[in-house]
Design an enzyme around this catalytic site. Structure first.
Site, PDB file in Angstrom:
ATOM      1  N   GLU A 179      77.492  25.223  97.661  1.00 56.42           N
ATOM      2  CA  GLU A 179      78.698  25.079  98.346  1.00 56.42           C
ATOM      3  C   GLU A 179      78.641  23.709  99.134  1.00 56.42           C
ATOM      4  OE1 GLU A 179      77.884  24.928 101.530  1.00 56.42           O
ATOM      5  OE2 GLU A 179      75.982  25.702 101.156  1.00 56.42           O
ATOM      6  N   GLU A 322      74.245  22.959  99.509  1.00 53.71           N
ATOM      7  CA  GLU A 322      74.685  22.357  98.287  1.00 53.71           C
ATOM      8  C   GLU A 322      74.027  22.779  96.850  1.00 53.71           C
ATOM      9  OE1 GLU A 322      74.473  17.839  97.488  1.00 53.71           O
ATOM     10  OE2 GLU A 322      74.752  17.709  99.734  1.00 53.71           O
TER      11      GLU A 322
END
Length: 359
Positions: A179, A322
């Site tokens: 994310e 991430e």
């Protein structure tokens, strides 16, 4: 892209299969045939057996893998809960679209394709290389009202399921979650507090390096959001609606999609595991598709994994986000699978097989 049925239909479709145990036992026998001490690769052996059970096949192929990087913005950043503003979300997404972000470099080593997805960034204007699956123009400020409406929350979850379906149709056998969204440790802490009924101060960390003053603002914002919105701890979709984010809801759908399409999904860190907890609460059977990569350095990282009953492969104090933790675990799985598939056997080496010893 054909839309899926409603969320309830998907939850009902996720069911156990009697073939799961047979595949698990076949994988266990294959490990036992390899010329090494029994169970000596620990959690790696368990992960391989769990993948066999999920996919209903002890002949495991995860050579094609993808990271789904969900990018979204959170209105709560207006409360000073982060060091940076929402423009950083778009900047990282832009780098990911050009295969230049932090996780992209790590993913190259792991042989993993990165799929950046705009699921609700604020005013992005379209970014090359980033899939457009927008639910909204960022969420609302949870200290002022709900993050989104329930229809948006369900749409975000369904979007995650659809992303898994599309990758599965492309032959992807392993999915990692990631994310990018400034402010999403705030929303994740809020959802975790609701679902686990824990004090905000216990579940809230510094995110990307907040000062003491910033941490206090973050704690106050979460406490305000929960008191104002009154999310229902028995209803994960309500928690996502009122104090969550589009990225968390989308990742929740990815885990549900993994269970529905029998594809292993690697959790990343704190935010990803909170999404997994939402999926597990919506559908306990979804847990079979969840694989823990690492334990986040965020204060509640291990607590969430304990609630999921998952053990991490890596303990490295990571908190980059991430999907970097999820990607970092892939080479470990590759090494385990190399031995599992091609390792010398007791029969082939003339070594006497180990047998379980009692006492």
């Amino acid at each position: 892209m054909t839309k899926l049925e409603n969320l309830n239909a998907i939850l009902t479709s996720i069911q156990p299969d009697p073939r799961e145990d047979a595949a698990r036992q076949a994988a266990h026998r294959q490990w036992a045939s390899i010329a090494k001490p029994l169970d000596s690769l620990g959690l790696l052996e368990t992960a391989v057996e769990n993948i066999a059970a999920l996919t209903l096949d002890h002949n495991i192929d995860v050579s094609k893998r993808s990271l789904i990087l969900l990018c979204a913005d959170n209105g709560v950043v207006a409360q000073g809960v982060t060091q940076t503003d929402y423009t950083v979300t778009a900047a990282v997404a832009r780098n990911a679209g050009q295969n230049r972000s932090s996780v992209c470099k790590m993913a190259q080593v792991a042989g993993c394709n990165v799929v950046p997805v705009d699921i609700g960034m604020k005013d992005p204007g379209g970014i090359p290389g980033v899939l457009d699956r927008r639910i909204g123009n960022g969420t609302g400020d949870i200290t002022q009202g709900p993050a989104m409406n329930r229809e948006q929350a369900e749409q975000a979850v369904l979007t995650g399921v659809e992303l898994v379906r599309d990758l599965r149709e492309q032959g992807v056998g392993l999915i990692a979650t990631g994310e990018m969204g400034i402010g999403n440790t705030t929303t994740s802490s809020a959802v975790a507090c609701v679902l686990l009924d824990r004090p905000v101060v216990e579940m809230t960390g510094r995110g990307a390096g907040l000062s003491d003053e910033g941490l206090q603002r973050k704690i106050k914002a979460i406490e305000t959001a929960i008191a104002l919105n009154k999310p229902d701890p028995a209803d994960p979709l309500d928690a996502l609606t009122k104090v969550g984010g589009f990225d968390i809801a989308g990742m929740c759908g990815i885990f549900l999609g993994g269970a529905l399409y029998r594809t292993p999904v690697l959790m990343d860190g704190f935010i990803s595991t909170v999404a997994a907890l939402c999926a597990l609460r919506l559908c306990p059977e979804a847990g079979k598709a969840m694989f823990a990569s690492h334990v986040s350095a965020e204060p509640a990282g291990r607590l969430i994994l304990d609630a999921l009953d998952k053990k991490p492969l890596i303990t490295a104090g990571m908190r980059l986000g991430e999907g970097t933790g999820a990607v970092a675990a892939i080479p470990l799985l590759d090494m385990a699978l190399s031995l599992y598939s091609e390792g010398a056997t007791f029969d082939g080496t003339g070594i006497e097989a180990y047998t379980p010893q009692g006492g």
